[in-house]
Design a protein around this motif. Structure first.
Motif, short mmCIF file in Angstrom:
data_model
loop_
_atom_site.label_atom_id
_atom_site.label_comp_id
_atom_site.label_asym_id
_atom_site.label_seq_id
_atom_site.Cartn_x
_atom_site.Cartn_y
_atom_site.Cartn_z
N ALA A 19 0.83 -1.21 0.00
CA ALA A 19 0.00 0.00 0.00
C ALA A 19 0.86 1.25 0.00
O ALA A 19 0.52 2.24 -0.65
N SER A 23 0.66 4.17 -2.79
CA SER A 23 0.20 5.50 -2.40
C SER A 23 0.91 6.62 -3.17
O SER A 23 0.46 7.76 -3.14
N ARG A 28 -2.16 9.38 -3.00
CA ARG A 28 -3.42 8.69 -3.28
C ARG A 28 -4.03 8.27 -1.95
O ARG A 28 -3.39 7.59 -1.16
N TRP A 29 -5.26 8.67 -1.70
CA TRP A 29 -5.81 8.52 -0.36
C TRP A 29 -6.19 7.09 0.00
O TRP A 29 -6.02 6.69 1.16
N ARG A 30 -6.70 6.29 -0.93
CA ARG A 30 -7.10 4.92 -0.57
C ARG A 30 -5.90 4.06 -0.16
O ARG A 30 -5.95 3.42 0.90
N PRO A 31 -4.83 4.01 -0.96
CA PRO A 31 -3.68 3.23 -0.50
C PRO A 31 -3.05 3.81 0.77
O PRO A 31 -2.54 3.07 1.60
N THR A 32 -3.12 5.13 0.92
CA THR A 32 -2.58 5.75 2.14
C THR A 32 -3.38 5.32 3.36
O THR A 32 -2.80 4.97 4.41
N LEU A 33 -4.70 5.30 3.23
CA LEU A 33 -5.55 4.84 4.34
C LEU A 33 -5.29 3.37 4.66
O LEU A 33 -5.16 2.99 5.83
N LEU A 34 -5.17 2.54 3.61
CA LEU A 34 -4.86 1.13 3.82
C LEU A 34 -3.50 0.97 4.50
O LEU A 34 -3.35 0.15 5.41
#
Length: 104
Positions: A19, A23, A28-34
């Motif tokens: 992830a 990111s 990129r917010w989705r991979p960062t959140l993951l």
């Protein structure tokens, strides 16, 4: 139980490493959140397992699982080329992790 938590934490290490790469420098917010969720869960599991397992063994197993799965994921997604040397070294790494478990 501690060994199962350690193995799951090692698997989560591969998730957060992948992830983190996806990111693109946290742009990129989705991979960062993951990444954030997986790294917190992975570290919490490692800390939990280290209550009863030797520190060096727990860390080596955790890191070995994470590194191996990250490289295998790279092979599966064609981001890395699976050369004979890489595959043999991964087999050696897995053997060492299993050996550490066997003597602990």
């Amino acid at each position: 139980m501690d060994w199962l938590v350690l193995i799951a934490s090692g698997m989560l290490e591969a998730v957060w490493a992948t992830a983190l790469s996806a990111s693109h420098g946290f742009r990129r917010w989705r991979p960062t959140l993951l990444f954030v969720v997986a790294v917190v869960a992975s570290m919490a599991g490692l800390a939990y397992a280290m209550r009863t397992l030797p520190t060096g063994t727990a860390y080596a197993v955790w890191g070995g699982i994470g590194a191996t799965l990250t490289v295998v994921w790279g092979f599966a997604t064609s981001q890395e080329r699976p050369t004979l040397a890489r595959v043999l070294l991964l087999i050696l790494l897995v053997g060492c992790v299993v050996g550490l478990k066997a003597v602990s």
